[in-house]
Design a protein around this motif. Structure first.
Motif, PDB file in Angstrom:
ATOM      1  N   THR A 162       0.784  -1.727  -0.207  1.00  0.00           N
ATOM      2  CA  THR A 162       0.279   0.250  -0.050  1.00  0.00           C
ATOM      3  C   THR A 162       0.988   1.624   0.352  1.00  0.00           C
ATOM      4  N   GLN A 163       1.678   1.441   0.847  1.00  0.00           N
ATOM      5  CA  GLN A 163       2.424   2.533   0.574  1.00  0.00           C
ATOM      6  C   GLN A 163       3.676   2.784  -0.789  1.00  0.00           C
ATOM      7  N   LYS A 164       3.522   1.488  -1.296  1.00  0.00           N
ATOM      8  CA  LYS A 164       4.133   2.299  -2.376  1.00  0.00           C
ATOM      9  C   LYS A 164       3.611   2.118  -3.261  1.00  0.00           C
ATOM     10  N   ARG A 165       2.550   1.930  -3.638  1.00  0.00           N
ATOM     11  CA  ARG A 165       0.746   2.269  -4.885  1.00  0.00           C
ATOM     12  C   ARG A 165       0.667   3.645  -4.222  1.00  0.00           C
ATOM     13  N   TRP A 166       0.709   3.685  -3.040  1.00  0.00           N
ATOM     14  CA  TRP A 166      -0.399   5.300  -2.609  1.00  0.00           C
ATOM     15  C   TRP A 166       1.271   5.790  -1.556  1.00  0.00           C
ATOM     16  N   PRO A 167       1.351   6.531  -1.893  1.00  0.00           N
ATOM     17  CA  PRO A 167       2.931   6.606  -0.873  1.00  0.00           C
ATOM     18  C   PRO A 167       2.418   7.701   0.444  1.00  0.00           C
ATOM     19  N   LYS A 168       1.376   8.689   0.073  1.00  0.00           N
ATOM     20  CA  LYS A 168       0.459   9.884   0.437  1.00  0.00           C
ATOM     21  C   LYS A 168      -0.358   9.062   1.429  1.00  0.00           C
ATOM     22  N   ALA A 169      -1.033   8.314   1.687  1.00  0.00           N
ATOM     23  CA  ALA A 169      -1.875   7.984   2.795  1.00  0.00           C
ATOM     24  C   ALA A 169      -1.235   7.166   3.469  1.00  0.00           C
ATOM     25  N   ILE A 170      -2.358   6.921   4.813  1.00  0.00           N
ATOM     26  CA  ILE A 170      -1.753   6.994   6.038  1.00  0.00           C
ATOM     27  C   ILE A 170      -2.156   5.311   6.388  1.00  0.00           C
ATOM     28  N   CYS A 171      -1.408   4.584   6.863  1.00  0.00           N
ATOM     29  CA  CYS A 171      -1.872   3.131   6.851  1.00  0.00           C
ATOM     30  C   CYS A 171      -1.853   2.813   8.362  1.00  0.00           C
ATOM     31  N   ALA A 172      -3.385   3.238   8.856  1.00  0.00           N
ATOM     32  CA  ALA A 172      -3.563   3.109  10.585  1.00  0.00           C
ATOM     33  C   ALA A 172      -3.699   1.506  11.169  1.00  0.00           C
ATOM     34  N   ILE A 173      -3.246   1.195  12.178  1.00  0.00           N
ATOM     35  CA  ILE A 173      -2.946  -0.803  12.512  1.00  0.00           C
ATOM     36  C   ILE A 173      -4.048  -0.536  13.844  1.00  0.00           C
ATOM     37  N   TYR A 174      -5.237  -1.064  14.287  1.00  0.00           N
ATOM     38  CA  TYR A 174      -5.469  -1.082  15.508  1.00  0.00           C
ATOM     39  C   TYR A 174      -5.042  -2.188  16.055  1.00  0.00           C
ATOM     40  N   THR A 175      -4.588  -2.179  16.929  1.00  0.00           N
ATOM     41  CA  THR A 175      -4.163  -2.893  18.310  1.00  0.00           C
ATOM     42  C   THR A 175      -3.611  -2.835  19.513  1.00  0.00           C
ATOM     43  N   GLY A 176      -3.646  -4.256  20.444  1.00  0.00           N
ATOM     44  CA  GLY A 176      -4.029  -4.047  21.303  1.00  0.00           C
ATOM     45  C   GLY A 176      -2.334  -4.168  21.978  1.00  0.00           C
ATOM     46  N   ASP A 177      -1.420  -4.435  21.145  1.00  0.00           N
ATOM     47  CA  ASP A 177      -0.130  -3.914  21.856  1.00  0.00           C
ATOM     48  C   ASP A 177       0.108  -3.519  22.350  1.00  0.00           C
ATOM     49  N   HIS A 178      -0.077  -3.247  23.672  1.00  0.00           N
ATOM     50  CA  HIS A 178       0.611  -2.192  23.874  1.00  0.00           C
ATOM     51  C   HIS A 178       1.797  -1.757  24.919  1.00  0.00           C
ATOM     52  N   GLU A 179       3.215  -2.688  24.758  1.00  0.00           N
ATOM     53  CA  GLU A 179       3.985  -3.183  25.422  1.00  0.00           C
ATOM     54  C   GLU A 179       4.763  -2.825  24.537  1.00  0.00           C
ATOM     55  N   VAL A 180       4.443  -2.396  22.792  1.00  0.00           N
ATOM     56  CA  VAL A 180       5.281  -2.321  21.720  1.00  0.00           C
ATOM     57  C   VAL A 180       4.788  -0.919  21.031  1.00  0.00           C
ATOM     58  N   ASN A 181       6.334  -0.095  21.494  1.00  0.00           N
ATOM     59  CA  ASN A 181       5.898   0.760  20.655  1.00  0.00           C
ATOM     60  C   ASN A 181       6.054   1.381  19.180  1.00  0.00           C
ATOM     61  N   LYS A 182       5.997   1.787  18.066  1.00  0.00           N
ATOM     62  CA  LYS A 182       6.163   1.684  16.824  1.00  0.00           C
ATOM     63  C   LYS A 182       7.680   1.652  16.034  1.00  0.00           C
ATOM     64  N   ALA A 183       8.347   2.154  16.513  1.00  0.00           N
ATOM     65  CA  ALA A 183       9.925   1.703  16.575  1.00  0.00           C
ATOM     66  C   ALA A 183      10.216   0.278  17.196  1.00  0.00           C
ATOM     67  N   ALA A 184       9.676   0.092  17.724  1.00  0.00           N
ATOM     68  CA  ALA A 184       9.975  -1.496  17.913  1.00  0.00           C
ATOM     69  C   ALA A 184       8.954  -2.647  17.462  1.00  0.00           C
ATOM     70  N   MET A 185       7.966  -1.949  17.303  1.00  0.00           N
ATOM     71  CA  MET A 185       7.442  -3.282  15.960  1.00  0.00           C
ATOM     72  C   MET A 185       7.659  -3.435  15.168  1.00  0.00           C
ATOM     73  N   LEU A 186       8.078  -1.937  14.495  1.00  0.00           N
ATOM     74  CA  LEU A 186       8.392  -1.410  13.104  1.00  0.00           C
ATOM     75  C   LEU A 186       9.979  -2.447  12.608  1.00  0.00           C
ATOM     76  N   GLU A 187      10.768  -1.953  13.877  1.00  0.00           N
ATOM     77  CA  GLU A 187      11.736  -2.967  14.015  1.00  0.00           C
ATOM     78  C   GLU A 187      11.733  -4.700  13.663  1.00  0.00           C
ATOM     79  N   ARG A 188      10.988  -4.785  15.241  1.00  0.00           N
ATOM     80  CA  ARG A 188      10.412  -6.555  14.749  1.00  0.00           C
ATOM     81  C   ARG A 188      10.158  -6.880  13.395  1.00  0.00           C
ATOM     82  N   VAL A 189       9.348  -6.409  12.719  1.00  0.00           N
ATOM     83  CA  VAL A 189       9.068  -6.471  11.514  1.00  0.00           C
ATOM     84  C   VAL A 189       9.850  -6.870  10.531  1.00  0.00           C
TER      85      VAL A 189
END
Length: 553
Positions: free
Chosen positions: A131-158
């Motif tokens: 989605t990011q490649k196709r629409w660079p200006k679009a916002i990808c919002a992920i609804y998650t319950g993983d409170h113990e992980v911030n965005k930086a840690a999440m993307l690093e794990r990915v």
């Protein structure tokens, strides 16, 4: 804390009251009521939406400023892939026709357990990358319950787990406070209905945080999509279905006498069994009605698609896109092919190692693999007439993610006990939450890849086995049987089994193949895996999301 519990309790009572009153209210009146609720929710969350958009744009601007100095000293080939809008990847071409190339809306991905590290999460993050490649200006919002992980840690794990690099500024994590309502352990009875109604509470929580322009469920909570459609009719919805919540196979398993058809095999006996059967049949009808509210349906395999057609099909006849699209989950086929060489010369580097990559959960049926492996070793020793030293015998390696503070930890503890009881502890290795480089290392040295889940909806790990040149031994059901371990016209690409005896025999047969046939089967499997590449997934994913963008426009 008490206020949150009270609020959740009131919400649950409201939803239950709605379910009770549903048969008594004209459907038109109910729709008007829910639409009014949706209008209120949208109005209340508008300020948060404005803040999210402004924050993302500010992060984008800051990222661009940091990137400019380095871009002056690097070639264009080294730029981030996400910056290049790949309009040619779409097969439909609707984006260019409708002027949606610069679409900058918000796509909400409903995935409460996005940090689980399994195949479903690979699909989520690959979908976000496409989605990011196709629409660079679009916002990808992920609804998650993983409170113990911030965005930086999440993307690093990915990145570490899946080798998927995402553009951080346009990824937004929205933290749910009600995820417990979709945990199966909360509903010891009527679990299917409980989790489905519980998902409505979690969905309401999600919409209170942000009402997206497009709403996509990537985890299998179909009730949230119908709820979204009733609250916000103008918001297009999509489902990526990994596994039907209920299927005709599940209903048939109630009469199974072999004990091989999942955890509910033979559960249709007696009064309790009859009640269970009626409950499942009623739930299947409700599930079918829910499926009629989804705009675009994507399925991960032919097996899943067939069941969705059977259950959702009657309610989808008036939909614009009534037929589901089969979009095989993305697998790192290209990386595996470029990293791992399969030739007659590399055969000597393969060890008699059996690899099972699967989350440590009961449905993955690890006990069947352990028992089959123990039988295989026992029969092998009898045939050889002696007991080889441990370093000369085949090994079993189990790799999978474990959701901490969950039943998974107890499950893996019991598996270790079983390995000890079967006297294969010295030949069995458990690797929890292994990194992608560690998985690559095992894929490059193992000889056999196994999958033992009954009716595995697809089987990403099986494709990884094939792409890495392993000989697959899989359960003779679901996606592995219908889509992956098949003969494409030039010979077998692996073995299929159902029982402990069959798995043990397949292990022996795979290891006993002449070297020439081993290499030939590995190469056939690798060729077959090309059908499941990340590139193929991205092309089909974008084509279906473009349908939603067009509906929104």
């Amino acid at each position: 804390m008490m206020l949150l519990i009270l609020k959740s309790f009131i919400t649950l009572l409201s939803l239950l009251a709605t379910c009770v009153l549903l048969p008594q209210l004209p459907l038109g009146v109910l729709r008007l009521v829910l639409r009014a609720v949706g209008w209120v929710v949208q109005r209340r969350s508008r300020s948060r939406r404005d803040y999210i958009v402004s924050r993302v744009r500010a992060d984008e601007e800051e990222f661009s400023k940091r990137a400019k100095p380095s871009s002056a000293t690097t070639s264009g080939d080294d730029e981030e892939d996400w910056e290049k809008v790949d309009t040619s990847s779409s097969t439909s071409g609707t984006a260019g026709i409708n002027g949606n190339d610069e679409w900058d809306g918000i796509i909400g991905f409903f995935h409460p357990f996005c940090n689980a590290g399994g195949g479903g999460e690979r699909v989520l993050w690959e979908a976000v990358r496409a989605t990011q490649k196709r629409w660079p200006k679009a916002i990808c919002a992920i609804y998650t319950g993983d409170h113990e992980v911030n965005k930086a840690a999440m993307l690093e794990r990915v990145q570490n787990r899946f080798n998927i690099h995402l553009h951080a500024p346009t990824v937004v994590l929205l933290y749910l406070s009600t995820r417990k309502y979709v945990v199966s352990s909360m509903y010891p009875y009527m679990t299917l209905l409980g989790q489905s109604l519980g998902s409505l509470i979690v969905a309401y929580d999600a919409f209170s945080l942000l009402v997206p322009d497009i709403f996509v469920d990537t985890m299998g909570y179909a009730f949230t999509l119908a709820f979204s459609k009733l609250l916000f009719p103008s918001v297009p919805t999509a489902a990526y279905v990994h596994y039907p919540t209920i299927s005709t196979d599940m209903l048939q398993s109630l009469d199974d006498q072999t004990g091989l058809q999942g955890v509910n095999a033979g559960a249709g006996k007696g009064l309790k069994g009859q009640v269970k059967r009626k409950y499942w049949v009623a739930f299947a009808k409700l599930y079918g009605w829910v499926g009629g509210h989804v705009d675009v349906v994507m399925c991960n395999s032919s097996w899943t698609s067939a069941h969705i057609r059977a259950i959702w099909g009657p309610a989808r006849q008036s939909n614009t896109y009534k037929d589901p699209t089969v979009i095989f989950p993305p697998t790192a086929v290209s990386e595996l092919e470029s990293t791992i060489t399969v030739t007659p010369e590399t055969e000597s580097s393969r060890q008699p190692l059996i690899l099972y990559i699967a989350q440590f959960r009961p449905e993955k049926n690890h006990p069947l693999v352990l028992r089959s492996f123990a039988r295989f070793l026992q029969e092998r020793r009898k045939r050889l007439g002696e007991t080889p030293s441990p370093d000369q015998e085949p090994k079993l390696v189990l790799i999978g993610s474990v959701r901490h503070a969950s039943p998974d930890e107890t499950h893996i503890y019991n598996l270790r006990l079983l390995a000890h009881e079967l006297r294969i502890r010295d030949h069995t290795t458990f690797l929890c939450d292994a990194s992608w480089p560690a998985i690559l290392d095992h894929l490059g040295t193992a000889s056999i890849g196994v999958n033992a889940m009954w009716n595995e909806h697809f089987g990403i790990c099986v494709v990884e086995y094939q792409a890495a040149g392993l000989i697959s031994v899989v359960h003779d059901s679901g996606g592995p049987r219908e889509d992956i371990v098949i003969d494409l016209g030039d010979g077998a690409t692996g073995f299929r089994a159902s029982t402990e005896e069959e798995f043990a025999a397949s292990f022996e047969a795979a290891l006993a193949l002449p070297e020439e046939e081993k290499v030939a089967m590995r190469l056939r499997a690798r060729k077959s895996a090309l059908r499941f590449s990340e590139e193929e997934f991205s092309i089909k994913w974008i084509a279906d999301i473009e349908k939603l963008v067009s509906l929104r426009a």
